[in-house]
Design a protein around this motif. Sequence first.
Motif, PDB file in Angstrom:
ATOM      1  N   THR A 160       0.833  -1.208   0.000  1.00 30.98           N
ATOM      2  CA  THR A 160       0.000   0.000   0.000  1.00 30.98           C
ATOM      3  C   THR A 160       0.863   1.251   0.000  1.00 30.98           C
ATOM      4  O   THR A 160       0.541   2.246  -0.662  1.00 30.98           O
ATOM      5  CB  THR A 160      -0.948  -0.008   1.212  1.00 30.98           C
ATOM      6  N   ASN A 161       1.974   1.205   0.742  1.00 32.05           N
ATOM      7  CA  ASN A 161       2.898   2.345   0.744  1.00 32.05           C
ATOM      8  C   ASN A 161       3.460   2.590  -0.660  1.00 32.05           C
ATOM      9  O   ASN A 161       3.639   3.741  -1.080  1.00 32.05           O
ATOM     10  CB  ASN A 161       4.048   2.103   1.727  1.00 32.05           C
ATOM     11  N   SER A 164       0.806   4.349  -2.590  1.00 33.64           N
ATOM     12  CA  SER A 164       0.728   5.742  -2.142  1.00 33.64           C
ATOM     13  C   SER A 164       1.849   6.577  -2.753  1.00 33.64           C
ATOM     14  O   SER A 164       1.613   7.682  -3.267  1.00 33.64           O
ATOM     15  CB  SER A 164       0.794   5.795  -0.614  1.00 33.64           C
ATOM     16  N   ASP A 165       3.063   6.038  -2.713  1.00 35.21           N
ATOM     17  CA  ASP A 165       4.209   6.759  -3.296  1.00 35.21           C
ATOM     18  C   ASP A 165       3.999   6.982  -4.787  1.00 35.21           C
ATOM     19  O   ASP A 165       4.307   8.056  -5.315  1.00 35.21           O
ATOM     20  CB  ASP A 165       5.499   5.970  -3.060  1.00 35.21           C
ATOM     21  N   ASN A 168       1.382   9.680  -5.359  1.00 32.68           N
ATOM     22  CA  ASN A 168       1.907  10.985  -4.962  1.00 32.68           C
ATOM     23  C   ASN A 168       2.941  11.512  -5.953  1.00 32.68           C
ATOM     24  O   ASN A 168       3.040  12.721  -6.181  1.00 32.68           O
ATOM     25  CB  ASN A 168       2.536  10.897  -3.562  1.00 32.68           C
ATOM     26  N   LEU A 197      -6.419   4.101   2.465  1.00 33.47           N
ATOM     27  CA  LEU A 197      -5.697   5.000   1.565  1.00 33.47           C
ATOM     28  C   LEU A 197      -6.631   5.584   0.509  1.00 33.47           C
ATOM     29  O   LEU A 197      -6.616   6.798   0.255  1.00 33.47           O
ATOM     30  CB  LEU A 197      -4.548   4.246   0.889  1.00 33.47           C
ATOM     31  N   TYR A 200      -8.836   8.142   1.984  1.00 30.12           N
ATOM     32  CA  TYR A 200      -8.109   9.400   2.185  1.00 30.12           C
ATOM     33  C   TYR A 200      -8.045  10.195   0.883  1.00 30.12           C
ATOM     34  O   TYR A 200      -8.294  11.413   0.863  1.00 30.12           O
ATOM     35  CB  TYR A 200      -6.698   9.103   2.704  1.00 30.12           C
ATOM     36  N   TYR A 201      -7.725   9.527  -0.221  1.00 23.95           N
ATOM     37  CA  TYR A 201      -7.606  10.219  -1.502  1.00 23.95           C
ATOM     38  C   TYR A 201      -8.944  10.791  -1.972  1.00 23.95           C
ATOM     39  O   TYR A 201      -8.995  11.876  -2.549  1.00 23.95           O
ATOM     40  CB  TYR A 201      -7.034   9.283  -2.560  1.00 23.95           C
TER      41      TYR A 201
END
Length: 310
Positions: A160-161, A164-165, A168, A197, A200-201
Amino acid sequence: IMGGPWFSSLPFSVELLSDGMIITSINEEEAQYLGEKIVSICGMDIQNVIDHFSTLIAYENESCLRWFITSYLRVPEIYHYLGIANSDSSITLNLEGGINIDLFAENVELVSIYNSTPLPLYLSNTSDYYWHSTLDNEKLLYIQYNKAKERSDLSFQLFTNQISDLINQTSSISKVVLDLRLNSGGNSLIAKPLIELLHYYVNNEILLPENIFVIIGRKTFSSAVLNSIELMDAINPTFIGEPSGGKPNHFGEVERFSLPNSNLKVSYSTKYFNWLQDDPPSIIPNTLIEISSEDLLQGNDPVLEFILTQ
């Protein structure tokens, strides 16, 4: 039914597609018939065969039946029991064009249609529990989530990170596809970081909910169904594909034991999950798209192709 040594197995497998039942694997001697359509078995119309078999299959919706029956159709003893075949070890497939194939129960290596046809993206990496790729000049992020279980080499949180990266750092990504059509379940908590995630987006207007697509299908069960419901509540994405094989409200938390004399294994549920008040038989996609025999033979994915046009 297929797990024990007390049944035989016929050397073929099928997919039930939008335009009929197609042979997807078979013994090498009959490999020329891969991709051919079965119109009847032992002279019985294929829909009638399905109706007969459905009396022996525990299923909660039509998608579930379309998935489960492909395994049952390989058991010759069932044809004999139902009076479809005269033998308990062989059947005759009746194909389009008047071709008949006699198949006998035997343990042989099968030739798969997927070895000789191009694979669509969703079938290109089915062994990984989860993976991602960007498409359409990095405008679309495709995430395939095949099994609700942690990879030994990459935790779902780290996965998931990575997503996210990527979002972004890649300002062009405007669509996200989460493909659950092959996910039969596992631990529903695994997907929590990704659901949070995406929430959040959407909350921060980085992604629009109508540009987040969740692909479901007849092989979507259990925890993948629960994750779909959680996504509904969190971000209200667009669901696309086929109705889920798993019923939203269902018995689960399965335990097992063996009978003392026969050693037959018995599975039983210990908990009822009541997620949706109206108790639908499946999660129904906003846009229904089924796979056809032409799609299968040409390696097309009409679901992803539709999303790319949106």
